[in-house]
Motif scaffolding. Structure first.
Motif, mmCIF file in Angstrom:
data_model
loop_
_atom_site.group_PDB
_atom_site.id
_atom_site.type_symbol
_atom_site.label_atom_id
_atom_site.label_comp_id
_atom_site.label_asym_id
_atom_site.label_seq_id
_atom_site.Cartn_x
_atom_site.Cartn_y
_atom_site.Cartn_z
ATOM 1 N N GLU A 107 0.816 -1.201 0.000
ATOM 2 C CA GLU A 107 0.000 0.000 0.000
ATOM 3 C C GLU A 107 0.856 1.259 0.000
ATOM 4 O O GLU A 107 0.546 2.243 -0.692
ATOM 5 C CB GLU A 107 -0.932 0.011 1.216
ATOM 6 C CG GLU A 107 -2.056 -1.014 1.163
ATOM 7 C CD GLU A 107 -1.639 -2.386 1.672
ATOM 8 O OE1 GLU A 107 -0.415 -2.603 1.857
ATOM 9 O OE2 GLU A 107 -2.521 -3.236 1.892
ATOM 10 N N PRO A 137 -2.802 -1.577 -4.160
ATOM 11 C CA PRO A 137 -3.966 -1.696 -3.270
ATOM 12 C C PRO A 137 -3.788 -2.713 -2.151
ATOM 13 O O PRO A 137 -4.545 -2.711 -1.181
ATOM 14 C CB PRO A 137 -5.102 -2.117 -4.216
ATOM 15 C CG PRO A 137 -4.412 -2.784 -5.357
ATOM 16 C CD PRO A 137 -3.121 -2.031 -5.532
ATOM 17 N N GLY A 138 -2.838 -3.584 -2.252
ATOM 18 C CA GLY A 138 -2.624 -4.605 -1.231
ATOM 19 C C GLY A 138 -1.677 -5.669 -1.731
ATOM 20 O O GLY A 138 -1.056 -5.537 -2.786
ATOM 21 N N ILE A 159 -11.152 -4.377 -3.508
ATOM 22 C CA ILE A 159 -10.475 -3.292 -2.794
ATOM 23 C C ILE A 159 -10.770 -1.976 -3.508
ATOM 24 O O ILE A 159 -10.489 -1.840 -4.704
ATOM 25 C CB ILE A 159 -8.956 -3.522 -2.737
ATOM 26 C CG1 ILE A 159 -8.652 -4.837 -2.016
ATOM 27 C CG2 ILE A 159 -8.255 -2.366 -2.025
ATOM 28 C CD1 ILE A 159 -7.194 -5.219 -2.059
ATOM 29 N N ASP A 199 -15.808 -1.144 -4.378
ATOM 30 C CA ASP A 199 -15.380 -2.358 -5.078
ATOM 31 C C ASP A 199 -15.876 -3.545 -4.262
ATOM 32 O O ASP A 199 -15.366 -3.827 -3.176
ATOM 33 C CB ASP A 199 -13.862 -2.413 -5.233
ATOM 34 C CG ASP A 199 -13.421 -3.423 -6.288
ATOM 35 O OD1 ASP A 199 -14.025 -4.521 -6.346
ATOM 36 O OD2 ASP A 199 -12.489 -3.126 -7.048
ATOM 37 N N ASP A 253 -16.342 -3.615 -0.392
ATOM 38 C CA ASP A 253 -15.581 -2.474 0.123
ATOM 39 C C ASP A 253 -16.283 -1.195 -0.325
ATOM 40 O O ASP A 253 -16.133 -0.737 -1.459
ATOM 41 C CB ASP A 253 -14.147 -2.505 -0.404
ATOM 42 C CG ASP A 253 -13.279 -1.420 0.223
ATOM 43 O OD1 ASP A 253 -13.825 -0.570 0.957
ATOM 44 O OD2 ASP A 253 -12.055 -1.426 -0.025
ATOM 45 N N GLU A 289 -10.093 1.392 -4.861
ATOM 46 C CA GLU A 289 -8.856 2.068 -5.221
ATOM 47 C C GLU A 289 -9.157 3.402 -5.884
ATOM 48 O O GLU A 289 -10.323 3.738 -6.124
ATOM 49 C CB GLU A 289 -8.047 1.168 -6.176
ATOM 50 C CG GLU A 289 -7.726 -0.187 -5.572
ATOM 51 C CD GLU A 289 -7.606 -1.277 -6.633
ATOM 52 O OE1 GLU A 289 -7.295 -2.403 -6.253
ATOM 53 O OE2 GLU A 289 -7.844 -0.992 -7.827
ATOM 54 N N ASN A 318 -11.475 -6.516 -7.654
ATOM 55 C CA ASN A 318 -10.569 -7.242 -6.749
ATOM 56 C C ASN A 318 -10.974 -7.086 -5.286
ATOM 57 O O ASN A 318 -10.282 -7.573 -4.394
ATOM 58 C CB ASN A 318 -9.118 -6.794 -6.944
ATOM 59 C CG ASN A 318 -8.893 -5.324 -6.632
ATOM 60 O OD1 ASN A 318 -9.795 -4.643 -6.141
ATOM 61 N ND2 ASN A 318 -7.699 -4.828 -6.919
#
Length: 233
Positions: free
Chosen positions: A105, A110-111, A136, A144, A147, A138, A134
């Protein structure tokens, strides 16, 4: 030839009187004088040798800042960063498990799992690439999957409910608000849902812009304005 005879006669006369040959610089006495002179020269040589190294004159190997003397310059055997010792040192980006506090990050992903390559550079192959779907949220995405970025219907000026995320990572507000919002009130100010309130003969769910009695009517908990003109903000 005449000079030699005179000098020789003089020396013989002096010997006859008991004088030492050293008086005339002859024999051991003369040698000692020469030795003294050489000793002085030797002493001067020693002083010169001392001035050539180890005294701050800048000669190599004597600690005066030249290469190979512990001054930290590259290529001279001085201690410096050593890739593989498990400690991140300049100019390394990482070393073994020591990532210098960096994560996927923090370097723009994003991870995922950040690691260190054998040459002490960051290995981002385990980091997730930015992409819708995905799970996450972003940059450039409103959400997303599950999330939602902590967002709620009220953040979009809608009544009570639950926002959802569309397949293109945009917010779906279909489930925000309460059915019956905007409909006329029934007998005795009744509304089709307990989450609605009747004001000026109309049922409201407290969305931004709805008229209200007080803060409790609004999803934002903020009812402002003058008497009879209060609205949820």
């Amino acid at each position: 030839m005449t000079l030699w005879r005179t000098t020789g006669s003089t020396v013989l006369a002096a010997l006859a009187l008991g004088c030492s040959p050293a008086t005339f610089g002859i024999g051991d006495g003369g040698a000692s004088a020469a030795d003294d002179t050489e000793s002085e020269d030797g002493s001067d040589d020693a002083q010169g040798s001392e001035a050539e190294g180890g005294d701050g004159d800048g000669d190599p190997g004597d600690g005066d800042g030249d290469t190979g003397d512990g001054d930290g310059e590259s290529g001279d055997g001085d201690a410096g960063a050593m890739c593989g010792n498990g400690v991140t040192e300049a100019p390394e980006e990482c070393d073994g498990e020591d990532l210098g506090g960096r994560t996927c990050e923090s370097v723009g992903f994003p991870g995922g799992e950040l690691s260190c390559a054998g040459d002490c550079t960051l290995d981002t192959s385990g980091c997730l690439e930015p992409s819708c779907g995905n799970g996450i949220m972003e940059a450039g995405e409103a959400c997303d999957g599950s999330d939602l970025g902590g967002q709620a219907c009220a953040d979009f000026g809608e009544g009570p409910g639950q926002i959802a995320c569309s397949g293109d990572c945009t917010v779906n507000l279909d489930d925000c608000g309460i059915d019956g919002d905007g409909e006329p009130c029934g007998d005795w100010g009744s509304c089709p849902d307990d989450g609605l309130y009747c004001f000026m003969d109309t049922c409201w769910d407290g969305s931004v812009g709805d008229p209200c009695f007080g803060d409790s009517n609004c999803v934002t908990d903020n009812c402002t304005g003058g008497w009879g003109d209060n609205v949820c903000e």
